[in-house]
Design a protein around this motif. Structure first.
Motif, PDB file in Angstrom:
ATOM      1  N   ALA A 192      10.869   5.997   0.390  1.00  0.00           N
ATOM      2  CA  ALA A 192      10.855   5.787  -1.060  1.00  0.00           C
ATOM      3  C   ALA A 192      10.763   7.096  -1.832  1.00  0.00           C
ATOM      4  CB  ALA A 192       9.692   4.879  -1.441  1.00  0.00           C
ATOM      5  N   GLY A 193      10.688   8.216  -1.128  1.00  0.00           N
ATOM      6  CA  GLY A 193      10.602   9.515  -1.785  1.00  0.00           C
ATOM      7  C   GLY A 193       9.274   9.784  -2.451  1.00  0.00           C
ATOM      8  N   ILE A 194       8.185   9.189  -1.917  1.00  0.00           N
ATOM      9  CA  ILE A 194       6.854   9.387  -2.498  1.00  0.00           C
ATOM     10  C   ILE A 194       6.187  10.540  -1.759  1.00  0.00           C
ATOM     11  CG2 ILE A 194       4.617   8.337  -2.967  1.00  0.00           C
ATOM     12  CD1 ILE A 194       6.026   5.596  -2.868  1.00  0.00           C
ATOM     13  N   ALA A 195       5.911  11.606  -2.481  1.00  0.00           N
ATOM     14  CA  ALA A 195       5.357  12.804  -1.846  1.00  0.00           C
ATOM     15  C   ALA A 195       3.839  12.869  -1.914  1.00  0.00           C
ATOM     16  CB  ALA A 195       5.953  14.047  -2.498  1.00  0.00           C
ATOM     17  N   GLU A 196       3.219  12.123  -2.832  1.00  0.00           N
ATOM     18  CA  GLU A 196       1.765  12.199  -2.991  1.00  0.00           C
ATOM     19  C   GLU A 196       1.069  11.682  -1.741  1.00  0.00           C
ATOM     20  OE1 GLU A 196       3.790  10.781  -5.103  1.00  0.00           O
ATOM     21  OE2 GLU A 196       3.683  12.028  -6.918  1.00  0.00           O
ATOM     22  N   PRO A 197      -0.080  12.266  -1.398  1.00  0.00           N
ATOM     23  CA  PRO A 197      -0.796  11.814  -0.198  1.00  0.00           C
ATOM     24  C   PRO A 197      -1.362  10.416  -0.373  1.00  0.00           C
ATOM     25  CG  PRO A 197      -2.107  13.408  -1.426  1.00  0.00           C
ATOM     26  CD  PRO A 197      -0.750  13.398  -2.066  1.00  0.00           C
ATOM     27  N   LEU A 198      -1.465   9.694   0.722  1.00  0.00           N
ATOM     28  CA  LEU A 198      -2.038   8.351   0.746  1.00  0.00           C
ATOM     29  C   LEU A 198      -3.323   8.411   1.555  1.00  0.00           C
ATOM     30  CD1 LEU A 198      -1.400   5.266   0.074  1.00  0.00           C
ATOM     31  CD2 LEU A 198      -0.642   5.113   2.452  1.00  0.00           C
ATOM     32  N   ALA A 214       0.831  -1.204   0.000  1.00  0.00           N
ATOM     33  CA  ALA A 214       0.000   0.000   0.000  1.00  0.00           C
ATOM     34  C   ALA A 214       0.863   1.251   0.000  1.00  0.00           C
ATOM     35  CB  ALA A 214      -0.925  -0.007   1.212  1.00  0.00           C
ATOM     36  N   ALA A 215       1.920   1.229   0.804  1.00  0.00           N
ATOM     37  CA  ALA A 215       2.781   2.411   0.908  1.00  0.00           C
ATOM     38  C   ALA A 215       3.508   2.703  -0.391  1.00  0.00           C
ATOM     39  CB  ALA A 215       3.791   2.211   2.040  1.00  0.00           C
ATOM     40  N   LEU A 216       3.987   1.679  -1.063  1.00  0.00           N
ATOM     41  CA  LEU A 216       4.844   1.881  -2.223  1.00  0.00           C
ATOM     42  C   LEU A 216       4.088   1.890  -3.550  1.00  0.00           C
ATOM     43  CD1 LEU A 216       7.929  -0.311  -1.244  1.00  0.00           C
ATOM     44  CD2 LEU A 216       7.458   2.092  -0.741  1.00  0.00           C
ATOM     45  N   ARG A 217       2.892   1.268  -3.582  1.00  0.00           N
ATOM     46  CA  ARG A 217       2.184   1.163  -4.866  1.00  0.00           C
ATOM     47  C   ARG A 217       0.776   1.751  -4.844  1.00  0.00           C
ATOM     48  NH1 ARG A 217       5.745  -3.297  -5.562  1.00  0.00           N
ATOM     49  NH2 ARG A 217       6.394  -3.494  -7.745  1.00  0.00           N
ATOM     50  N   GLY A 218       0.260   2.079  -3.684  1.00  0.00           N
ATOM     51  CA  GLY A 218      -1.132   2.466  -3.596  1.00  0.00           C
ATOM     52  C   GLY A 218      -1.377   3.961  -3.530  1.00  0.00           C
ATOM     53  N   ASP A 219      -2.616   4.321  -3.816  1.00  0.00           N
ATOM     54  CA  ASP A 219      -3.115   5.664  -3.553  1.00  0.00           C
ATOM     55  C   ASP A 219      -3.876   5.700  -2.236  1.00  0.00           C
ATOM     56  OD1 ASP A 219      -2.344   6.757  -6.177  1.00  0.00           O
ATOM     57  OD2 ASP A 219      -3.894   5.412  -6.933  1.00  0.00           O
ATOM     58  N   GLY A 220      -4.153   4.527  -1.695  1.00  0.00           N
ATOM     59  CA  GLY A 220      -4.865   4.423  -0.437  1.00  0.00           C
ATOM     60  C   GLY A 220      -4.615   3.071   0.196  1.00  0.00           C
ATOM     61  N   ALA A 279       1.907   4.975  11.034  1.00  0.00           N
ATOM     62  CA  ALA A 279       3.283   5.467  11.107  1.00  0.00           C
ATOM     63  C   ALA A 279       4.187   4.693  10.155  1.00  0.00           C
ATOM     64  CB  ALA A 279       3.799   5.357  12.539  1.00  0.00           C
ATOM     65  N   ARG A 280       3.982   3.392  10.078  1.00  0.00           N
ATOM     66  CA  ARG A 280       4.789   2.565   9.182  1.00  0.00           C
ATOM     67  C   ARG A 280       4.559   2.949   7.725  1.00  0.00           C
ATOM     68  NH1 ARG A 280       9.405   0.447   7.909  1.00  0.00           N
ATOM     69  NH2 ARG A 280       9.301  -1.575   6.843  1.00  0.00           N
ATOM     70  N   LEU A 281       3.321   3.204   7.349  1.00  0.00           N
ATOM     71  CA  LEU A 281       3.019   3.646   5.991  1.00  0.00           C
ATOM     72  C   LEU A 281       3.773   4.933   5.662  1.00  0.00           C
ATOM     73  CD1 LEU A 281      -0.816   2.990   6.076  1.00  0.00           C
ATOM     74  CD2 LEU A 281       0.736   1.940   4.425  1.00  0.00           C
ATOM     75  N   GLY A 282       3.760   5.868   6.603  1.00  0.00           N
ATOM     76  CA  GLY A 282       4.462   7.130   6.376  1.00  0.00           C
ATOM     77  C   GLY A 282       5.951   6.951   6.230  1.00  0.00           C
ATOM     78  N   GLU A 283       6.524   6.088   7.071  1.00  0.00           N
ATOM     79  CA  GLU A 283       7.968   5.837   7.001  1.00  0.00           C
ATOM     80  C   GLU A 283       8.354   5.234   5.655  1.00  0.00           C
ATOM     81  OE1 GLU A 283       8.542   3.209  10.226  1.00  0.00           O
ATOM     82  OE2 GLU A 283       8.272   4.738  11.785  1.00  0.00           O
ATOM     83  N   LEU A 284       7.577   4.278   5.187  1.00  0.00           N
ATOM     84  CA  LEU A 284       7.886   3.614   3.919  1.00  0.00           C
ATOM     85  C   LEU A 284       7.782   4.580   2.750  1.00  0.00           C
ATOM     86  CD1 LEU A 284       5.999   0.256   4.582  1.00  0.00           C
ATOM     87  CD2 LEU A 284       8.459   0.474   4.173  1.00  0.00           C
TER      88      LEU A 284
END
Length: 313
Positions: A234-240, A203-209, A225-230
């Motif tokens: 990975a340098g993903i700035a878009e919101p989840l 979810a963190a690396l491939r998802g929008d939600g 918190a884990r989602l945010g860390e991942l």
């Protein structure tokens, strides 16, 4: 879909009737059918629900039939039917087991749904858990996590703007094959379901939600918190878009036994309890109401939309 304009969490619901696992189905659903689904969908539209959801199983083996039942409406057919009788509410697959089908088949189905509904699709995906189901359709159960990772990538291409999508992967390889109609949305949101470490990472690396699988309240902060860390790593700035499934709800004082885990009481009290989700960083809550029939469910949905939702801020 992260928050409603007022800043409060969005709220959606898994449809009744279309799946009847003993874990959550109410007694009245066994004799319900298409007309009930239509009325519930219309009620969701009226009451400000962000989405209605349908889940996905192709076939249930006998060993699981008593617990899971064999009632699982096809999500694409169900959501397309309900798209025609609603105007605003979004249409969520929660979740589509996309590893059971070639991604071009999945893309054809869901792109058509998004096109017909005017861009209301949210594609929820998950790995699945019923081995016999995979075996029956010739899908890879043992490596379903890796297949799902690649399938998400393939679906990003196949549901994107290009009429002739391109994907070259280990399991799937396609190029020079056109598909129309294209989705109405420029980018179809993909929400990833599951609460295992692998699912959270996906979810963190491939998802929008993220669609958790039954995490209780006390587990959610660590998962979020884990989602945010991942994503940060990975340098993903878009919101989840972070989701949560609430406890069963009953708005008001029930005159019948609704179960000890059910959150019930005056609208303000229900809202006060649910505000804890927003405080954790949850953007959308999925609610499920206790009810003894369709009329009571519709009343509960209306009461939630008018009397609880305005107080979720």
């Amino acid at each position: 879909m992260q928050t409603l304009p007022e800043g409060r969490p969005a709220y959606g619901m898994q449809l009744p009737v279309q799946s009847q696992s003993t874990m959550y189905a109410q007694g009245w659903e066994a004799d319900a059918g298409p007309a009930d689904l239509v009325e519930v969908a219309r009620a969701a539209d009226r009451a400000g629900f962000a989405y209605i959801a349908a889940c996905d199983h192709v076939a249930i083996p006998r060993r699981l039939a008593d617990a899971m039942s064999t009632v699982w409406y096809d999500p694409v057919a169900t959501l397309a039917h309900l798209a025609a009788v609603t105007e605003r509410v979004r249409l969520l697959s929660h979740v589509a087991i996309v590893g059971l089908r070639h991604p071009l088949v999945t893309a054809k189905q869901y792109a058509t749904l998004d096109h017909l509904s005017g861009g209301r699709l949210v594609l929820g995906v998950g790995a699945g858990h019923v081995e016999e189901e995979f075996t029956a359709v010739g899908a890879d159960f043992a490596h379903r996590g890796a297949v799902l990772d690649e399938t998400i990538d393939a679906l990003r291409a196949a549901l994107g703007p290009d009429e002739f999508p391109v994907h070259h992967g280990k399991t799937y390889d396609f190029e020079g094959l056109g598909q129309r109609p294209r989705p109405a949305q420029e980018r179809v949101p993909v929400w990833v379901g599951g609460s295992s470490p692998a699912a959270v990472r996906r979810a963190a690396l491939r998802g929008d939600g993220w669609l958790p699988q039954g995490d209780p309240r006390d587990r959610l902060p660590a998962q979020i918190a884990r989602l945010g860390e991942l994503r940060e790593g990975a340098g993903i700035a878009e919101p989840l878009t972070i989701g949560a499934i609430t406890e069963p709800l009953y708005v008001g004082t029930p005159g019948w036994e609704v179960g000890r885990r059910t959150l019930h009481g005056p609208p303000e009290a229900v809202a006060e309890s649910l505000r804890a989700y927003g405080a954790m960083g949850v953007h959308q809550i999925q609610v499920r109401f206790r009810s003894r029939g369709r009329a009571e469910l519709l009343d509960q949905m209306a009461a939630f939309g008018s009397d609880v939702a305005p107080h979720l801020s």
